[in-house]
Design an enzyme around this catalytic site. Structure first.
Site, PDB file in Angstrom:
ATOM      1  N   GLY A  44       0.815  -1.217   0.000  1.00 61.11           N
ATOM      2  CA  GLY A  44       0.000   0.000   0.000  1.00 61.11           C
ATOM      3  C   GLY A  44       0.846   1.263   0.000  1.00 61.11           C
ATOM      4  O   GLY A  44       0.537   2.235  -0.702  1.00 61.11           O
ATOM      5  N   CYS A  45       1.912   1.260   0.764  1.00 60.49           N
ATOM      6  CA  CYS A  45       2.779   2.438   0.857  1.00 60.49           C
ATOM      7  C   CYS A  45       3.513   2.677  -0.458  1.00 60.49           C
ATOM      8  O   CYS A  45       3.739   3.823  -0.858  1.00 60.49           O
ATOM      9  CB  CYS A  45       3.764   2.281   2.012  1.00 60.49           C
ATOM     10  SG  CYS A  45       2.915   2.112   3.601  1.00 60.49           S
ATOM     11  N   THR A  46       3.865   1.604  -1.135  1.00 55.70           N
ATOM     12  CA  THR A  46       4.518   1.724  -2.436  1.00 55.70           C
ATOM     13  C   THR A  46       3.561   2.331  -3.452  1.00 55.70           C
ATOM     14  O   THR A  46       3.912   3.283  -4.151  1.00 55.70           O
ATOM     15  CB  THR A  46       5.028   0.352  -2.908  1.00 55.70           C
ATOM     16  OG1 THR A  46       5.984  -0.131  -1.955  1.00 55.70           O
ATOM     17  CG2 THR A  46       5.665   0.444  -4.278  1.00 55.70           C
ATOM     18  N   GLY A  49       3.004   6.071  -2.759  1.00 55.98           N
ATOM     19  CA  GLY A  49       4.143   6.860  -3.210  1.00 55.98           C
ATOM     20  C   GLY A  49       4.201   6.973  -4.718  1.00 55.98           C
ATOM     21  O   GLY A  49       4.485   8.045  -5.268  1.00 55.98           O
TER      22      GLY A  49
END
Length: 164
Positions: A44-46, A49
């Site tokens: 999710g963080c990838t 970003g």
């Protein structure tokens, strides 16, 4: 004490990728997006970003600077940023100063275990240092586009009325 929409954000100084020191007061005159995420190199963080990366030129055209923030180390951030070609800097908040200022640390339960983690959240600060919008419990897909739409709506001067 955490920040509230419509109130000035207290000045802060933080260390970011490439050894850069980010000082909020040094960004006056520009809009600032601070997006908090749980951890580098997670799915999710990838994606989050990458979505901010893909809209970077449009944020830049609106004189808006974007920073990703997590509790990961600078070394982890440098690797994460390089791997995905993020044109913006990532702030390392290992001491949780910014996490506390923006009240993004929440009790989470996973497989019956409780821990304190970062609740995915984003904050939009205007050119005068006032918090204008916040998004909490963010769902990743389409979020960067929603933040861009808010910047477009708030940062773009209204057309001047014409006399007839």
């Amino acid at each position: 004490m955490s920040v509230s929409v419509g109130q000035p954000v207290p000045d802060f100084s933080a260390t970011a990728t490439d050894g850069q020191t980010v000082r909020l007061s040094g960004l006056r005159g520009r809009w600032v997006v601070l997006y908090f995420y749980p951890r580098d190199n997670t799915p999710g963080c990838t994606v989050e970003g990458q979505q901010f990366r893909d809209l970077h030129d449009r944020f830049d055209a609106l004189d808006t600077v974007v920073f990703g923030i997590s509790r990961d180390s600078l070394r982890s951030h440098d690797t994460f940023r390089a791997k995905h070609g993020f044109p913006f800097h990532l702030i390392a908040d290992a001491d949780e100063t910014l996490c506390e200022l923006f009240a993004v640390l929440k009790l989470k339960k996973l497989y019956g275990k409780e821990s304190v983690g970062v609740e995915r959240s984003t904050f939009l600060i205007d050119a005068e240092g006032v918090l204008r919008r916040e998004w909490r419990k963010v769902k990743v897909d389409g979020h960067a586009q929603a933040v861009l739409a808010a910047v477009e709506a708030l940062a773009t001067p209204l057309p001047k009325p014409t006399c007839r």
